[in-house]
Design a protein around this motif. Sequence first.
Motif, PDB file in Angstrom:
ATOM      1  N   ARG A 109      41.913  65.486  48.959  1.00 12.55           N
ATOM      2  CA  ARG A 109      43.308  65.815  48.669  1.00 12.55           C
ATOM      3  C   ARG A 109      43.999  66.391  49.897  1.00 12.55           C
ATOM      4  O   ARG A 109      43.429  67.191  50.632  1.00 12.55           O
ATOM      5  CB  ARG A 109      43.379  66.818  47.523  1.00 12.55           C
ATOM      6  N   MET A 110      45.237  65.974  50.068  1.00 10.93           N
ATOM      7  CA  MET A 110      46.022  66.447  51.198  1.00 10.93           C
ATOM      8  C   MET A 110      46.664  67.792  50.864  1.00 10.93           C
ATOM      9  O   MET A 110      47.020  68.068  49.717  1.00 10.93           O
ATOM     10  CB  MET A 110      47.110  65.427  51.524  1.00 10.93           C
ATOM     11  N   ALA A 111      46.791  68.607  51.887  1.00  7.48           N
ATOM     12  CA  ALA A 111      47.438  69.907  51.721  1.00  7.48           C
ATOM     13  C   ALA A 111      48.291  70.176  52.960  1.00  7.48           C
ATOM     14  O   ALA A 111      47.952  69.722  54.047  1.00  7.48           O
ATOM     15  CB  ALA A 111      46.389  71.009  51.548  1.00  7.48           C
ATOM     16  N   PRO A 112      49.407  70.869  52.776  1.00 12.19           N
ATOM     17  CA  PRO A 112      49.920  71.410  51.517  1.00 12.19           C
ATOM     18  C   PRO A 112      50.434  70.303  50.602  1.00 12.19           C
ATOM     19  O   PRO A 112      50.629  69.169  51.032  1.00 12.19           O
ATOM     20  CB  PRO A 112      51.065  72.310  51.967  1.00 12.19           C
ATOM     21  N   PHE A 113      50.643  70.662  49.344  1.00 12.47           N
ATOM     22  CA  PHE A 113      51.199  69.720  48.383  1.00 12.47           C
ATOM     23  C   PHE A 113      52.111  70.511  47.459  1.00 12.47           C
ATOM     24  O   PHE A 113      51.681  71.484  46.831  1.00 12.47           O
ATOM     25  CB  PHE A 113      50.090  69.038  47.589  1.00 12.47           C
ATOM     26  N   ILE A 114      53.363  70.096  47.401  1.00 15.89           N
ATOM     27  CA  ILE A 114      54.388  70.859  46.696  1.00 15.89           C
ATOM     28  C   ILE A 114      54.609  70.271  45.301  1.00 15.89           C
ATOM     29  O   ILE A 114      55.012  69.120  45.149  1.00 15.89           O
ATOM     30  CB  ILE A 114      55.723  70.845  47.468  1.00 15.89           C
ATOM     31  N   ILE A 704      39.629  68.661  55.492  1.00 13.33           N
ATOM     32  CA  ILE A 704      40.308  69.529  56.455  1.00 13.33           C
ATOM     33  C   ILE A 704      40.842  70.759  55.731  1.00 13.33           C
ATOM     34  O   ILE A 704      41.653  70.651  54.809  1.00 13.33           O
ATOM     35  CB  ILE A 704      41.455  68.786  57.156  1.00 13.33           C
ATOM     36  N   GLU A 705      40.363  71.899  56.117  1.00 11.10           N
ATOM     37  CA  GLU A 705      40.854  73.129  55.497  1.00 11.10           C
ATOM     38  C   GLU A 705      42.259  73.416  55.994  1.00 11.10           C
ATOM     39  O   GLU A 705      42.557  73.322  57.176  1.00 11.10           O
ATOM     40  CB  GLU A 705      39.926  74.300  55.847  1.00 11.10           C
ATOM     41  N   ASN A 706      43.120  73.727  55.088  1.00  7.74           N
ATOM     42  CA  ASN A 706      44.488  74.076  55.439  1.00  7.74           C
ATOM     43  C   ASN A 706      44.836  75.359  54.706  1.00  7.74           C
ATOM     44  O   ASN A 706      44.561  75.500  53.513  1.00  7.74           O
ATOM     45  CB  ASN A 706      45.445  72.944  55.036  1.00  7.74           C
ATOM     46  N   SER A 707      45.411  76.283  55.427  1.00  5.29           N
ATOM     47  CA  SER A 707      45.704  77.588  54.830  1.00  5.29           C
ATOM     48  C   SER A 707      46.695  77.487  53.682  1.00  5.29           C
ATOM     49  O   SER A 707      46.782  78.369  52.841  1.00  5.29           O
ATOM     50  CB  SER A 707      46.265  78.532  55.900  1.00  5.29           C
ATOM     51  N   ALA A 708      47.443  76.377  53.647  1.00  4.06           N
ATOM     52  CA  ALA A 708      48.441  76.208  52.599  1.00  4.06           C
ATOM     53  C   ALA A 708      47.863  75.381  51.469  1.00  4.06           C
ATOM     54  O   ALA A 708      47.504  74.241  51.644  1.00  4.06           O
ATOM     55  CB  ALA A 708      49.673  75.504  53.170  1.00  4.06           C
ATOM     56  N   LYS A 709      47.757  75.975  50.298  1.00  2.00           N
ATOM     57  CA  LYS A 709      47.285  75.258  49.130  1.00  2.00           C
ATOM     58  C   LYS A 709      48.482  74.616  48.418  1.00  2.00           C
ATOM     59  O   LYS A 709      49.602  74.644  48.912  1.00  2.00           O
ATOM     60  CB  LYS A 709      46.546  76.220  48.195  1.00  2.00           C
ATOM     61  N   THR A 710      48.217  74.067  47.259  1.00  3.86           N
ATOM     62  CA  THR A 710      49.297  73.507  46.466  1.00  3.86           C
ATOM     63  C   THR A 710      50.270  74.610  46.064  1.00  3.86           C
ATOM     64  O   THR A 710      49.866  75.669  45.609  1.00  3.86           O
ATOM     65  CB  THR A 710      48.732  72.838  45.207  1.00  3.86           C
ATOM     66  N   LEU A 711      51.543  74.333  46.254  1.00  4.24           N
ATOM     67  CA  LEU A 711      52.567  75.317  45.917  1.00  4.24           C
ATOM     68  C   LEU A 711      53.333  74.854  44.693  1.00  4.24           C
ATOM     69  O   LEU A 711      53.773  73.717  44.602  1.00  4.24           O
ATOM     70  CB  LEU A 711      53.540  75.493  47.085  1.00  4.24           C
ATOM     71  N   LYS A 712      53.481  75.778  43.721  1.00  2.00           N
ATOM     72  CA  LYS A 712      54.192  75.455  42.495  1.00  2.00           C
ATOM     73  C   LYS A 712      55.669  75.798  42.637  1.00  2.00           C
ATOM     74  O   LYS A 712      56.027  76.713  43.362  1.00  2.00           O
ATOM     75  CB  LYS A 712      53.583  76.240  41.320  1.00  2.00           C
TER      76      LYS A 712
END
Length: 712
Positions: A109-114, A704-712
């Motif tokens: 899964r790609m991140a971030p994801f809004i 790939i770790e990304n500090s931004a997770k899915t944002l609601k």
Amino acid sequence: MLIRTAFLAAGLIAATSPALSQTTLKAISTDASLVTGGDVLVELHTLASKPSVTLNGTDVSRAFHAEGHSDYLALVTGLRNGANTLRSGTVLLTLTNYPIEGPVFSGPRMAPFICQTNDFKLPDGTALGKPLDENCSVRTVVQYVYLPKNSLQFKPLKDLTKVPRDVAITTTASGNTVNFIVRVETGTMDRGIYQNAVLHDPTSEPQPTPFAPPRGWNHHLVALQGSGCPGGWYVQGTALGVSTLDRERLAQGDALFSNTLNHTSNSCNAILAGEATAMGKEHFIETFGVPDWTISIGGSGGAYTSLQIADAFPGLIDGVMIRATFPDALAIALAGLDAHLLMHYFQATAPLALTGMQQAAIGGYPSVDAMIDAANQAQRTDPVPHRDDIKGYLSAMWKDAVPRQLRYDQDKNPSGARPTIFDWARNAYGVDPQTGFALRPFDNTGVQYGLSALNRGVITTTQFLDLNEKIGGVDNDSNYIPARTAGNLDAIRRTYQSGLMLSGGGGLASIPIVDDGTSKETGGYHYGWFHFALRDRVRQANGSSANMVFWRNIVTDAASQDLLNHWITAYKSDTRPGTQRDKVLRNKPSGGVDGCFTEGRFTRDELVFQDATSPCQRDYPVYSNARREAGGPLAGNILKCTLKPIDPADYKTSLSVDELARLKTIFPNGVCDWSKPGVNQVPLIPWPSFGPSPRNLVYQPPAIENSAKTLK
């Protein structure tokens, strides 16, 4: 045995040979190895007096409905994630289930994801609602609308027990006369928002099932693909690209489905779009039953999404109808990068070296303004914000919903999300382990820009040499560099294997393609040569493009829809021996010939590229592109050319000894040999996977770790 239209022509495998057993089990809503959401439609053939079936040891026999002598159908539910065993006697069928949130084969899964469900409007005008989890999931909502008499606008059906007095009546293509009431289902899958729509009257019909489909459905299914690309990353999307409430198609009885991830303005990634389409079709079948056929339609981004999905995932789509065509999203970006490099040379490096006419000739465009428009499409490869460049160039395109603190900035946030078509599809292209940036397939090593202009006497040898000496390339941040760009060899190979560069030899080889060829030569970057490139790719892959109809047209004509409907119905009904391609070709309608429409009048024409004697060329002139004018193929499908030694015979203008020596210095390893396949130009892998499915695994990208997770 009951004959059904299979979801995947090559992927539905009986658990054991009928020669060895009189019992067979077959998944028919999707491939048995790619089930999603915990349920699957299964067909059973058995000579036993009544079915006896277990799922993971639990008896599920009562789920099977008799469909004819010895044939049964069941919606098998309760599958766990991973492998499941369906058994009937000694016959086993392994069902591999994936969560409805995905992924199945599109990779990590790609991140971030809004998440944007709260901004998605339902048919009655209300919002879909806030997401329930980090996968942007929501409850599934079913609403009904109806079309009033003498109206073009649907209205909500508030009372599901009463037929409105003003409801319109429609007679479908299959001859059923029904109230014009539409069931619209909206929910989430693959982290996108899906929707399907079909005629169904809740006042007189039971809830639809695969065993009792809606009476108004004509068993035709239409996948809708949206448009755009720049900014199409890291968001769920607030709307579909095309409304499922298409009055004309619904009136005929067609069912329609789509997903926000099929709208390239939300997600410019054909593999993810293919996954969303496969899941959406599977869910539709498990809700309403198996369609007789499925088509994909769209214009611009919807055209290349239709093409790429149909080609990379054979059996998913039975025909495509497209307009404002590109072969793939990559074709726009690559042509844009070439034009961008040329404009940089023309305006910044050597602003007085060439006239406007010479510049247009080098690029192949009708004017410099048209070439600037093409060059500006390189912006979808540029992650650097606020770049000062040519007029109209907008780097780092973003949707406003993505917070600025999450966005890449080479100085302030070098680990942020990168807004490019390469990075949004990095699961396929691959990732540089040092930077986390997507690897890139763009390459201009050995490309002799302006070769055609030189050989036609439009530019001098001095101008030709100076251009190729100084044009340079771009790096992974799209910064100009003095050296030519060398594409990553692994990324190039995977671009072909994944179908991110359209092959034409996958699913497209054996289905009808109707290209209602709208184009714009002077602006808007929907150039006519893209249509010809598509046809050439189909020809190269299959020996001919006889399964494609190519029309030049200003406005999409209803004739294209009628042509495709008749064509698919005919080849699907053909029970004579032969391959599917054989059936498609021998059932091609008599009206399926290439040509153009001018003021409603059709002119038959072979549509030879830039043929001055062609009547359609006069009405619809078509121009070229920089790589074609450098000697490259019209198909535009060589990412990195094979090199050859410089040969003076290739130049119609004689080169002096000094000029030849300079040319060899500019191209020390040789120039492009366009007569040979490109470097790592390998075949498409049908149903390519980038994980977690191991089936047809092309590449297992690292998470790939990304500090931004899915944002609601």
